[in-house]
Design an enzyme around this catalytic site. Sequence first.
Site: not given
Ligand code: YXS
Length: 259
Positions: A108, A64, A138
Amino acid sequence: MRLVLFDIEHAIGTLTLNHPRKRNALSNELVDELLDGFARMRAAEARVVVLRAADDAKVWSAGHDVDELPVSGRDPLGWDDALRHLVRAIEDFPCPVIAMVDGGVWGGACEVVLACDLVVAGPNATFAVTPAKLGVPYNVSGMMTFMNSANIRLVKEMVFTAQPVGAERAERMGMINHLVPAEELSSFTYGMAGVISKNSPLSIRVMKEQLRVLTGANPMTPRGFERIQGLRRIVYDSDDYREGIAAFKEKRPPSFSGS
Ligand code: YXS
């Protein structure tokens, strides 16, 4: 730039997530393009659709779009949330949807992959269910998706730890259909799609809908539903939820108080 690429050949459709800068986060904009893609596939009478990320994607989808999660005491995953629309579109699509996965699948996006009818993964695929990491409650349908996709022990480990599960374990535990070498991922996936596309689309469509109805046929009393919704409100009204979102945006580890 299109956030989702569309292709169809010999009744086999492909929808490719194409927003590498945001790691294919499931923003409203990207989900709208996916929903449009599914509508176009339906009009083109696709017999199977492959949902994938670009070949060089290290992250299949970061889940998400956290920037679009409400923090004002509103349910972050209500009926009209983009993620809910996407999961229902996959479940309701009249032919099989195959998730072709390599790289990280987060939050998500894990539900999106598991809502697909089949999952074929490469060796770098990982699956992380992350609500606990963000303090998110969730939603009911999503938890059913997980429960219908994996052993309850694995589901509890994934939701409580929020840690990624690797493709090898996911296959061993029956959460995905196939784990194949990276260089065979595309040929294997499209080979399976080819077999499906030559079978009776009407029979497949009916059996997919039968299975959707039957797997969703878990009796829940109105009182049970209201209890769950009341518990979820405690979470999305909590300091922990606000802290989880703030910590993500400030790129720091969260410090949850439990209130
Ligand atoms: O800082 P900038 O502007 O360059 O942006 C960064 C991140 O902020 C952005 N980004 C996201 N923006 C919004 N929502 C996200 N879920 C998201 N994930 C990433 O993308 C730019 C590059 O991210 P960066 O520098 O972290 O890349 P990386 O290659 O070092 O790492 C990739 C990940 C995926 C490991 C890392 O971005 C990460 O851990 N992202 C969050 C993963 C996560 O926790 N997703 C859950 C989202 S909430 C959701 O899905 C549900 C509500 S729930 O939580 O209930 O399941």
